[in-house]
Scaffold this motif. Structure first.
Motif, PDB file in Angstrom:
ATOM      1  N   SER A 188       0.826  -1.209   0.000  1.00 48.56           N
ATOM      2  CA  SER A 188       0.000   0.000   0.000  1.00 48.56           C
ATOM      3  C   SER A 188       0.862   1.261   0.000  1.00 48.56           C
ATOM      4  O   SER A 188       0.541   2.252  -0.677  1.00 48.56           O
ATOM      5  CB  SER A 188      -0.925  -0.009   1.221  1.00 48.56           C
ATOM      6  OG  SER A 188      -1.704   1.167   1.284  1.00 48.56           O
ATOM      7  N   TYR A 189       1.971   1.218   0.720  1.00 50.83           N
ATOM      8  CA  TYR A 189       2.871   2.371   0.791  1.00 50.83           C
ATOM      9  C   TYR A 189       3.475   2.659  -0.585  1.00 50.83           C
ATOM     10  O   TYR A 189       3.593   3.827  -0.995  1.00 50.83           O
ATOM     11  CB  TYR A 189       3.970   2.090   1.807  1.00 50.83           C
ATOM     12  CG  TYR A 189       4.796   3.293   2.192  1.00 50.83           C
ATOM     13  CD1 TYR A 189       4.287   4.261   3.052  1.00 50.83           C
ATOM     14  CD2 TYR A 189       6.087   3.463   1.705  1.00 50.83           C
ATOM     15  CE1 TYR A 189       5.043   5.366   3.419  1.00 50.83           C
ATOM     16  CE2 TYR A 189       6.849   4.563   2.062  1.00 50.83           C
ATOM     17  CZ  TYR A 189       6.321   5.508   2.913  1.00 50.83           C
ATOM     18  OH  TYR A 189       7.071   6.589   3.267  1.00 50.83           O
ATOM     19  N   VAL A 190       3.848   1.608  -1.309  1.00 48.85           N
ATOM     20  CA  VAL A 190       4.403   1.780  -2.658  1.00 48.85           C
ATOM     21  C   VAL A 190       3.333   2.309  -3.604  1.00 48.85           C
ATOM     22  O   VAL A 190       3.585   3.239  -4.389  1.00 48.85           O
ATOM     23  CB  VAL A 190       4.965   0.440  -3.186  1.00 48.85           C
ATOM     24  CG1 VAL A 190       5.352   0.560  -4.666  1.00 48.85           C
ATOM     25  CG2 VAL A 190       6.184   0.017  -2.374  1.00 48.85           C
ATOM     26  N   GLU A 191       2.135   1.744  -3.534  1.00 51.23           N
ATOM     27  CA  GLU A 191       1.067   2.142  -4.447  1.00 51.23           C
ATOM     28  C   GLU A 191       0.600   3.575  -4.200  1.00 51.23           C
ATOM     29  O   GLU A 191       0.241   4.285  -5.148  1.00 51.23           O
ATOM     30  CB  GLU A 191      -0.113   1.186  -4.304  1.00 51.23           C
ATOM     31  CG  GLU A 191       0.167  -0.209  -4.844  1.00 51.23           C
ATOM     32  CD  GLU A 191      -0.998  -1.159  -4.626  1.00 51.23           C
ATOM     33  OE1 GLU A 191      -1.162  -2.090  -5.437  1.00 51.23           O
ATOM     34  OE2 GLU A 191      -1.737  -0.969  -3.636  1.00 51.23           O
ATOM     35  N   CYS A 192       0.595   4.011  -2.947  1.00 50.84           N
ATOM     36  CA  CYS A 192       0.118   5.356  -2.617  1.00 50.84           C
ATOM     37  C   CYS A 192       1.163   6.439  -2.897  1.00 50.84           C
ATOM     38  O   CYS A 192       0.823   7.617  -3.029  1.00 50.84           O
ATOM     39  CB  CYS A 192      -0.300   5.426  -1.150  1.00 50.84           C
ATOM     40  SG  CYS A 192      -1.790   4.473  -0.768  1.00 50.84           S
ATOM     41  N   ASN A 193       2.416   6.030  -2.977  1.00 47.85           N
ATOM     42  CA  ASN A 193       3.503   6.991  -3.230  1.00 47.85           C
ATOM     43  C   ASN A 193       4.287   6.583  -4.473  1.00 47.85           C
ATOM     44  O   ASN A 193       5.520   6.638  -4.511  1.00 47.85           O
ATOM     45  CB  ASN A 193       4.414   7.067  -2.001  1.00 47.85           C
ATOM     46  CG  ASN A 193       3.667   7.451  -0.748  1.00 47.85           C
ATOM     47  OD1 ASN A 193       3.211   8.573  -0.589  1.00 47.85           O
ATOM     48  ND2 ASN A 193       3.517   6.497   0.170  1.00 47.85           N
TER      49      ASN A 193
END
Length: 306
Positions: free
Chosen positions: A224-229
């Protein structure tokens, strides 16, 4: 937030990733300097004599040594052997068979046979072995860098949860790599761009995952951190994606990845990602996560807990 913020995020990611070679030397020297200074303190402390406490055993930093080992194993034994075979042995054998009056038309068949024998008897076993050994060295590099900067890693609640997270993560990454291959067939250069973005995000995940696991982040949070940033992580993955795409041979590309990857582990450990540059996440991992959940359900009979 618009295009400007996206490019700023990509730029910061790109800049952070290419700092790895400098950070590698700096971090290695800082650890050695810290250990040396610590060993010179209180060499005969009265309190230690009375309480019989032992001075902690400090070891010399092994980060640079492990990186050099990766370069030696993957560069010298695997990559160099391929170069010598292709540019030395094969032309030499071709020249000898020509002098002996061999049939020129049969050389292509002989060459193909020699390549198959060489790849299966030497390159493939060495490549697999090097990937396993390099993986252990990658972990050592990441753990030492993390401990020096951030302290003791945060452990998973139990070993079974760690094994499940690692297994699930590995399957997600494999399926995501396959997904990147599938989207590459979309015509009009769209597929090539999507494949490139996939690989940038995947290599960024590789680079940061050691730190995030040591921080106690589970896979869902990491993805989720990769996808959101995504702008930052696309930028971070650009150098490794470009460099590993240059060789035509998959084996050579894998060797180059293993040589360069420790530098990006250090970059990921030291980097501070740019967050909030976009409001809309890019859920490229969602299809493979859903498929992996389905596979785990079929194999174990239980749905994986997020």
């Amino acid at each position: 937030m618009g295009i400007k913020h996206i490019f700023i995020g990509i730029g910061y990611g790109l800049f952070d990733s290419i700092k790895g070679i400098i950070l590698l030397i700096v971090l290695n020297n800082e650890i050695n300097s810290f250990n040396s200074d610590d060993n010179n303190l209180d060499e005969r402390s009265f309190d230690n004599l009375v309480s019989k406490k032992k001075t902690p055993d400090r070891r010399e930093s092994k980060i640079l040594k492990q990186v050099l080992k990766c370069c030696t194993l993957n560069g010298l034994f695997t990559w160099v052997s391929i170069v010598l075979f292709e540019n030395g042995m094969l032309p030499g054998l071709h020249y000898i068979t020509t002098l002996l009056g061999g049939n020129p038309n049969s050389w292509e068949t002989i060459q193909l046979f020699l390549r198959v024998i060489f790849n299966f008897s030497w390159v493939l076993p060495i490549f697999v072995l090097s990937k396993i050994v390099s993986g252990l060295w990658f972990q050592d590099i990441a753990d030492e860098a993390y401990r020096f900067r951030k302290g003791r890693p945060t452990m998973f609640p139990n070993i079974s949860k760690f094994v499940a997270d690692t297994s699930f993560s590995l399957l997600v990454q494999i399926l995501f790599l396959i997904q990147s291959f599938i989207v590459s067939f979309i015509p009009k250069h769209i597929g090539a761009v999507l494949c490139f973005i996939h690989l940038c995000l995947l290599y960024s995940l590789y680079s940061f995952e050691y730190k995030w696991v040591n921080m106690g982040w589970e896979l869902d949070k990491r993805l989720s951190y990769v996808e959101c940033n995504w702008p930052y992580f696309i930028g971070f993955g650009i150098p490794l994606t470009i460099l590993t795409s240059l060789p035509e041979s998959i084996i050579v590309s894998g060797c180059l990845f293993s040589i360069l990857f420790p530098i990006f582990i250090i970059s990921g450990n030291e980097a501070k990602p740019i967050v909030g540059s976009v409001f809309i996440p890019v859920r490229l991992f969602s299809p493979v996560v859903a498929l992996t959940n389905l596979l785990f359900t079929q194999l174990t009979g239980h749905k994986r807990n997020s």
